[in-house]
Design an enzyme around this catalytic site. Structure first.
Site, PDB file in Angstrom:
ATOM      1  N   GLU A  66      31.939  19.544  12.061  1.00 54.33           N
ATOM      2  CA  GLU A  66      31.726  17.861  11.743  1.00 54.33           C
ATOM      3  C   GLU A  66      32.446  17.222  13.041  1.00 54.33           C
ATOM      4  O   GLU A  66      33.618  17.628  13.398  1.00 54.33           O
ATOM      5  CB  GLU A  66      32.412  17.489  10.348  1.00 54.33           C
ATOM      6  CG  GLU A  66      32.199  16.276  10.256  1.00 54.33           C
ATOM      7  CD  GLU A  66      33.184  15.716   8.766  1.00 54.33           C
ATOM      8  OE1 GLU A  66      33.587  16.668   8.294  1.00 54.33           O
ATOM      9  OE2 GLU A  66      32.950  14.569   8.444  1.00 54.33           O
TER      10      GLU A  66
ATOM     11  N   ARG B 111      39.029  32.860   7.573  1.00 54.45           N
ATOM     12  CA  ARG B 111      39.665  31.883   8.502  1.00 54.45           C
ATOM     13  C   ARG B 111      40.523  32.491   9.677  1.00 54.45           C
ATOM     14  O   ARG B 111      41.097  33.562   9.013  1.00 54.45           O
ATOM     15  CB  ARG B 111      40.257  30.671   8.218  1.00 54.45           C
ATOM     16  CG  ARG B 111      39.401  29.896   7.207  1.00 54.45           C
ATOM     17  CD  ARG B 111      40.214  28.461   6.586  1.00 54.45           C
ATOM     18  NE  ARG B 111      40.108  27.388   7.747  1.00 54.45           N
ATOM     19  CZ  ARG B 111      39.486  26.514   7.793  1.00 54.45           C
ATOM     20  NH1 ARG B 111      38.540  26.590   7.071  1.00 54.45           N
ATOM     21  NH2 ARG B 111      39.685  25.772   8.610  1.00 54.45           N
TER      22      ARG B 111
ATOM     23  N   LYS C 258      41.840  20.118  11.649  1.00 53.01           N
ATOM     24  CA  LYS C 258      41.633  18.911  12.229  1.00 53.01           C
ATOM     25  C   LYS C 258      42.499  17.544  11.878  1.00 53.01           C
ATOM     26  O   LYS C 258      43.011  16.745  12.555  1.00 53.01           O
ATOM     27  CB  LYS C 258      40.236  18.457  12.398  1.00 53.01           C
ATOM     28  CG  LYS C 258      39.602  19.152  13.509  1.00 53.01           C
ATOM     29  CD  LYS C 258      38.021  18.893  13.325  1.00 53.01           C
ATOM     30  CE  LYS C 258      37.288  19.424  12.258  1.00 53.01           C
ATOM     31  NZ  LYS C 258      36.103  19.268  12.143  1.00 53.01           N
TER      32      LYS C 258
HETATM   33  P1  ATP Z   1      39.182  21.774   9.665  1.00 50.72           P
HETATM   34  O1  ATP Z   1      39.954  21.958   8.482  1.00 50.72           O
HETATM   35  O2  ATP Z   1      40.267  22.036  10.692  1.00 50.72           O
HETATM   36  O3  ATP Z   1      38.710  20.183   9.719  1.00 50.72           O
HETATM   37  P2  ATP Z   1      36.866  22.588   9.346  1.00 50.72           P
HETATM   38  O4  ATP Z   1      36.293  23.843   8.692  1.00 50.72           O
HETATM   39  O5  ATP Z   1      36.666  21.254   8.210  1.00 50.72           O
HETATM   40  O6  ATP Z   1      38.268  22.624   9.739  1.00 50.72           O
HETATM   41  P3  ATP Z   1      34.437  22.125  10.402  1.00 50.72           P
HETATM   42  O7  ATP Z   1      34.272  21.205  11.787  1.00 50.72           O
HETATM   43  O8  ATP Z   1      33.777  21.592   9.277  1.00 50.72           O
HETATM   44  O9  ATP Z   1      35.709  22.195  10.457  1.00 50.72           O
HETATM   45  O10 ATP Z   1      34.003  23.488  11.101  1.00 50.72           O
HETATM   46  C1  ATP Z   1      32.995  24.141  11.600  1.00 50.72           C
HETATM   47  C2  ATP Z   1      32.818  25.531  11.434  1.00 50.72           C
HETATM   48  O11 ATP Z   1      34.266  26.035  11.907  1.00 50.72           O
HETATM   49  C3  ATP Z   1      32.871  25.732   9.900  1.00 50.72           C
HETATM   50  O12 ATP Z   1      31.767  26.982   9.751  1.00 50.72           O
HETATM   51  C4  ATP Z   1      34.008  26.354   9.547  1.00 50.72           C
HETATM   52  O13 ATP Z   1      34.194  27.289   8.566  1.00 50.72           O
HETATM   53  C5  ATP Z   1      34.494  26.983  11.015  1.00 50.72           C
HETATM   54  N1  ATP Z   1      35.938  26.786  10.844  1.00 50.72           N
HETATM   55  C6  ATP Z   1      37.032  26.163  11.255  1.00 50.72           C
HETATM   56  N2  ATP Z   1      38.201  26.384  11.003  1.00 50.72           N
HETATM   57  C7  ATP Z   1      38.204  27.879  11.023  1.00 50.72           C
HETATM   58  C8  ATP Z   1      39.124  28.755  11.409  1.00 50.72           C
HETATM   59  N3  ATP Z   1      40.243  28.565  11.340  1.00 50.72           N
HETATM   60  N4  ATP Z   1      38.714  30.140  11.330  1.00 50.72           N
HETATM   61  C9  ATP Z   1      37.381  30.271  11.374  1.00 50.72           C
HETATM   62  N5  ATP Z   1      36.234  29.394  11.301  1.00 50.72           N
HETATM   63  C10 ATP Z   1      36.793  28.151  11.171  1.00 50.72           C
HETATM   64 MG    MG Z   2      35.521  19.821   7.536  1.00 44.49          MG
END
Ligand code: ATP
Ligand code: MG
Length: 549
Positions: free
Chosen positions: A38, A264, A274
């Site tokens: 995102e 994760r 984020k």
């Molecule tokens: P955040 O909580 O930091 O905002 P998010 O999962 O909401 O992380 P996105 O931009 O939606 O962030 O994530 C893009 C992709 O990266 C998704 O498929 C998510 O599952 C993966 N991802 C995010 N954080 C991790 C992590 N710590 N380990 C592995 N994959 C991750």
């Molecule tokens: Mg997200």
């Protein structure tokens, strides 16, 4: 596509790759994965696990990987983040086979929503969020149906069109799936599919839309429209999978992706969210997303962490469904591994203590040393030596602890690449603070031609006081003081010593070289704040236990 220098990495094997291998022997001809960030912030090292996995699989199995911006919620999203995400993915060594935007699929998604309404699988609900939540029930009690659940198809179509046309107030109506209010899985209790958001305008679609699909609704359809075969996501979506499948099963589609979850990446002392990182930037705890202390990809890059260290870490961590927290040691190990044979090694003193060699005759001399003991192709440099030098303040002790291997009053120590010296006199100021050491040197002990048989306690690094260049050195530590701080209590979790600035000296050859990074012997790997700058920060120390202050 994978960049050529990655081709030598060992091919990993894990439960996801096993599933894909089986699918390619049977139901599928090609594997298509995606990385769906995102654009509401910069990528962090956690994302690199998902990046390495998705791009890595596409490469290994001759498939494709799509970079899809999951830009379905205008709140917090911006084009700055869109640009930065692409750059970070490229920097990590990957080139997407295609780039897509979920927002470009809004028309198609709207049609899927109409299809659900047509098949009596979705309805427009007028409950407010509070009531909806309360009626959803709990893990032990079933939910209660919305009074709008049996609204006619015609009325639903009319109201949903009105929502889309902007004729309905924000919060007044939502579109919900019609599944099962008694399902043991709360996600299946008539989840919200669309809601109205008038502000802010969407960074890509502007005023085109005032209704936006929820994450659950958008994810599967965007995957289907991208041609994704395996939609790899993190464990928190495990219990969303029935909804993912339900949404895909209830519209007409030529092809249905399948979702597979993995755990994760968590690393001690790194807060990988984020939302939290955004707060650090907004509240001024750091100098921006690319502050070298940030666990963002751009922060790690600024810190001097090479992309292959991050890929190496992801490979070592592997892919499983078990939650785990990687030790900071493992991260540091990968960073050192990537820098060890690459960086030139030089001497710098970050907490200087003056040494005067009283028996040295003449103004000085020039010594020579290779830039790297195992990499002769990196060349050699000249190193000025003279009667006045700096050594590290903590390489001298008047009351040494047991087994102390450095300089003590009356003791001998070798100056690296140079001579053995003896400390004859300790000069102090009025407060009793050591100001200067008066030493004698032994000309016959010159490194490389020493037949004297003299033994010293240890070896210390030094810089010529006359010809050394002044440098500003920042010693960095993690931003968070606790290994598993959740980010809830930001103030108390912050490490007050995450950046300590020292004014020191480096041998002059360092300033004369264009290199952006060096190993400073015994101190660690250091990166220049800017090309040509006198400011350096420590990327990683040489050992985990090593503290210079
Ligand atoms: P955040 O909580 O930091 O905002 P998010 O999962 O909401 O992380 P996105 O931009 O939606 O962030 O994530 C893009 C992709 O990266 C998704 O498929 C998510 O599952 C993966 N991802 C995010 N954080 C991790 C992590 N710590 N380990 C592995 N994959 C991750
Ligand atoms: Mg997200």
């Amino acid at each position: 596509m994978l960049l050529p220098h990655l081709a030598t990495l060992q091919v990993p094997d894990d439960f996801i790759r096993k599933i894909i291998r089986k699918d390619l022997r049977g139901r599928l001809d090609e594997v298509v994965t995606r990385f769906p960030p995102e654009p509401n912030g910069y990528l962090h090292i956690g994302h690199s696990k998902a990046i390495c996995l998705n791009f890595g699989i596409a490469e290994e199995f001759g498939g494709r990987c799509v970079l899809r911006y999951d830009d379905t919620d205008p709140v917090g999203e911006s084009l700055e983040f869109v640009q930065a995400i692409k750059e970070d993915v490229n920097w990590l060594g990957f080139e997407p086979d295609a780039v897509s935007h979920a927002a470009d699929y809004f028309e198609a998604m709207y049609d899927f929503a109409l299809e659900l309404i047509e098949h009596d699988k979705a309805f427009v609900c007028s409950l407010d969020f509070e009531t909806m939540r309360e009626m959803r029930g709990t893990l032990t009690t079933p939910g209660r149906p919305s009074p709008d659940r049996e609204r006619s198809r015609e009325e639903n179509l009319e109201l949903f069109a009105a929502m889309r046309q902007g004729e309905v107030e924000e919060g007044a109506l939502v579109l919900r799936a019609k599944i099962d209010m008694a399902s043991p899985n709360l996600n299946m209790r008539d989840p919200v599919l669309y809601r109205i958001k008038r502000t802010p305008l969407h960074p890509r679609r502007g005023k085109d839309w005032c209704i936006y699909p929820t994450y659950d609704f958008a994810q599967g359809y965007a995957d289907a429209l991208d041609g994704v075969t395996h939609s790899l996501c993190t464990m928190e979506f495990d219990d969303h999978r029935p909804l993912y499948d339900w949404l895909l099963a209830n519209v007409s589609l030529a092809h249905r992706p399948c979702q597979i979850e993995f755990s994760r990446l968590n690393i001690e002392y790194f807060l990988l969210s984020k939302r939290f990182l955004q707060r650090l930037v907004r509240e001024g705890h750091v100098d921006g997303w690319d502050d070298p202390r940030m666990p963002t990809i751009c922060g790690l890059r600024a810190r001097g962490v090479p992309a292959d260290a991050i890929r190496e870490l992801c490979e070592r961590v592997g892919v499983t469904r078990q939650e785990q927290r990687i030790e900071l040691k493992m991260f540091n190990f990968c960073v050192r591994g990537a820098l060890e044979s690459r960086l030139r090694r030089a001497m710098a003193v970050i907490e200087p203590l003056k040494v005067v060699i009283v028996n040295y005759e003449g103004a000085g001399e020039v010594l020579h040393a290779d830039w790297h003991p195992q990499q002769p192709e990196l060349g050699a440099r000249e190193m000025p030596f003279g009667p006045e030098l700096y050594i590290e303040r903590d390489d001298f002790s008047e009351s040494p602890p047991p087994k102390y291997k450095r300089l003590v009053p009356g003791g001998l120590v070798r100056l690296r690449y140079a001579y053995i010296i003896r400390c004859d006199e300790v000069i102090k100021d009025d407060q009793g603070e050591v100001q200067e050491l008066r030493c004698s040197y032994f000309p016959e002990t010159k490194s490389g031609s020493d037949n004297s048989g003299m033994r010293s306690r240890g070896v210390v690094h030094w810089v010529s006081a006359d010809e050394g260049e002044s440098v500003e050195v920042a010693l960095l530590e993690e931003l968070i003081a606790e290994p598993d701080a959740s980010g809830q209590h930001l103030e108390s979790a912050m490490n007050p010593h995450s950046r300590e600035i020292c004014n020191g000296y480096a041998e002059p050859a360092v300033l004369a070289m264009p290199d952006t990074a060096f190993q400073f012997e015994r101190l660690g790997y250091f990166t220049r704040a800017k090309p040509g700058s006198r400011e350096f920060h420590r990327t990683v120390s040489l050992r985990d236990s090593f503290k210079t202050r």
